[in-house]
Enzyme design. Structure first.
Site, short mmCIF file in Angstrom:
data_model
loop_
_atom_site.label_atom_id
_atom_site.label_comp_id
_atom_site.label_asym_id
_atom_site.label_seq_id
_atom_site.Cartn_x
_atom_site.Cartn_y
_atom_site.Cartn_z
N SER A 1 0.79 -1.24 0.00
CA SER A 1 0.00 0.00 0.00
C SER A 1 0.82 1.28 0.00
O SER A 1 0.24 2.36 -0.14
CB SER A 1 -0.95 0.01 1.19
OG SER A 1 -2.08 -0.73 0.86
N LYS B 1 0.15 3.44 -2.88
CA LYS B 1 -1.01 4.34 -2.96
C LYS B 1 -0.60 5.82 -2.87
O LYS B 1 -1.31 6.68 -3.38
CB LYS B 1 -2.02 3.98 -1.85
CG LYS B 1 -2.64 2.60 -2.09
CD LYS B 1 -3.46 2.11 -0.91
CE LYS B 1 -4.00 0.70 -1.21
NZ LYS B 1 -4.60 0.03 -0.05
N TYR C 1 -4.24 -2.59 -9.96
CA TYR C 1 -4.04 -2.28 -8.54
C TYR C 1 -3.13 -3.32 -7.88
O TYR C 1 -2.18 -2.98 -7.16
CB TYR C 1 -5.41 -2.20 -7.84
CG TYR C 1 -5.31 -2.23 -6.35
CD1 TYR C 1 -4.96 -1.08 -5.64
CD2 TYR C 1 -5.53 -3.40 -5.63
CE1 TYR C 1 -4.83 -1.12 -4.26
CE2 TYR C 1 -5.41 -3.45 -4.27
CZ TYR C 1 -5.05 -2.31 -3.58
OH TYR C 1 -4.91 -2.35 -2.22
N TYR D 1 -3.45 2.81 8.39
CA TYR D 1 -4.63 1.99 8.69
C TYR D 1 -5.37 2.58 9.87
O TYR D 1 -5.47 3.79 10.00
CB TYR D 1 -4.24 0.53 8.91
CG TYR D 1 -3.41 -0.03 7.77
CD1 TYR D 1 -3.95 -0.11 6.49
CD2 TYR D 1 -2.10 -0.43 7.96
CE1 TYR D 1 -3.21 -0.60 5.43
CE2 TYR D 1 -1.35 -0.92 6.90
CZ TYR D 1 -1.91 -1.00 5.64
OH TYR D 1 -1.17 -1.46 4.59
N VAL E 1 1.31 -3.69 3.88
CA VAL E 1 1.34 -4.96 4.60
C VAL E 1 2.57 -5.82 4.25
O VAL E 1 2.75 -6.88 4.80
CB VAL E 1 0.03 -5.78 4.43
CG1 VAL E 1 -1.14 -5.07 5.07
CG2 VAL E 1 -0.24 -6.09 2.97
#
Ligand code: GLU
Length: 310
Positions: free
Chosen positions: A70, A73, A196, A246, A264
């Protein structure tokens, strides 16, 4: 804040951080849904700092590639904003912490297909969809962007890992279909999830990740010129601070006091505006999905250096 006279050289500080925080036991966990993330040994630990004056300091396993997951992102958001029409993107995704898990379906349903922020999976799918308007191969586009920022062909997509994650992507596909049903996805759900997952499967070292994130510490100026405007760099940092860790963004802001984004795969990218970009990696995660050793190391580093936005 330490002064130049009383601060030990940064390379010695990083060596000491590695000595103090390299895991000694198999504490924490790795995500069961992404099998390849269990490959790295539990005691892997690397840290790198890329400074706005052009230096790079690193220690430990900082030259071993890991799965950025992530952290990607942050890069896709910056690319989507630099591609123009930021208002079109911001009409499709909000900028609020979600307070739910990063892959929650319930929130998306209740909130009529508008994701809370670009760093939860549904929001990142919208960002990828936005990027796909410029290039159907959005993941390849991200990879080229990263190679430009690090100044070489180091970053690569672990295609085997992407394939295996795609085979376990029912939840991300469900999110994409929800978005589509609410009219908030323009491309086919399968194609968006494929891009993605491939962008999440990019492998980079701590040194490369710190270099790639440096534009955010430099008012949007990257290795090859402007990536985003200074105000967009500030805003991306704000979203990292409030939504980047998160369901533990508040705890991380309390302990570290810097904008960060974790993945992660056990990596965390942190920005010290005007000073440097930091990447730490250690694969075992806490219950919220953030690197256990990485978070502790960053809290320690910010205490030792005085680096903080507060
Ligand atoms: N590829 C992972 C997923 O979509 C990314 C998770 C993460 O790093 O937050 O579930």
């Amino acid at each position: 804040m330490m002064t130049a006279l009383d601060s030990p050289p940064l390379n010695l500080v990083l060596d000491d951080i590695v000595r103090s925080h390299r895991p000694q036991s198999e504490a924490g966990s790795v995500p069961a849904s992404i099998p390849h993330l269990s490959s790295p040994a539990f005691n892997r630990f690397g840290i790198a700092v890329a400074t706005t004056s052009g230096d790079v300091f690193s220690s430990g396993d900082a030259d071993l590639p890991f799965s950025i997951q992530s952290i990607s992102k942050v890069f896709t958001l910056a690319m989507a904003l630099s591609a123009g029409e930021p208002s079109a993107l911001w009409s499709r995704v909000l900028r609020e912490p979600s307070g739910t898990s990063f892959n929650s379906l319930v929130q998306l349903e209740v909130e009529h297909g508008i994701p809370r922020n670009p760093f939860i999976n549904s929001g990142a799918l919208v960002v990828t969809d936005h990027l796909m308007e410029k290039s159907a191969d959005a993941a390849g586009h991200v990879l080229r962007f990263l190679a430009d920022q690090v100044g070489g062909p180091g970053p690569f997509i672990d295609e085997m890992a992407a394939k295996s994650e795609l085979a376990n992507s029912s939840r991300n596909l469900a999110l994409a279909h929800f978005l589509k049903d609410f009219g908030n996805l323009h491309r086919p759900a399968q194609a968006v999830v494929e891009n993605y997952v491939r962008q999440c499967s990019i492998m980079m070292t701590c040194v490369e990740t710190a270099k790639a994130g440096l534009f955010l510490a430099q008012g949007g100026r990257g290795a090859q010129g402007t990536v985003v405007s200074p105000s967009e760099a500030k805003r991306i940092g704000s979203i990292m601070l409030t939504c980047g860790m998160y369901d533990a963004a508040g705890e991380f802001a309390y302990r570290v006091g810097l904008p960060g984004k974790s993945g992660v795969g056990g990596g965390i990218l942190v920005i010290v505006p005007g000073e440097c970009s930091i990447c730490v990696w250690s694969p075992r995660l806490d219950s919220k999905g953030n690197s256990l050793a990485g978070s502790a190391a960053l809290a320690d580093l910010s205490d030792r250096t005085g680096w903080s936005v507060f």
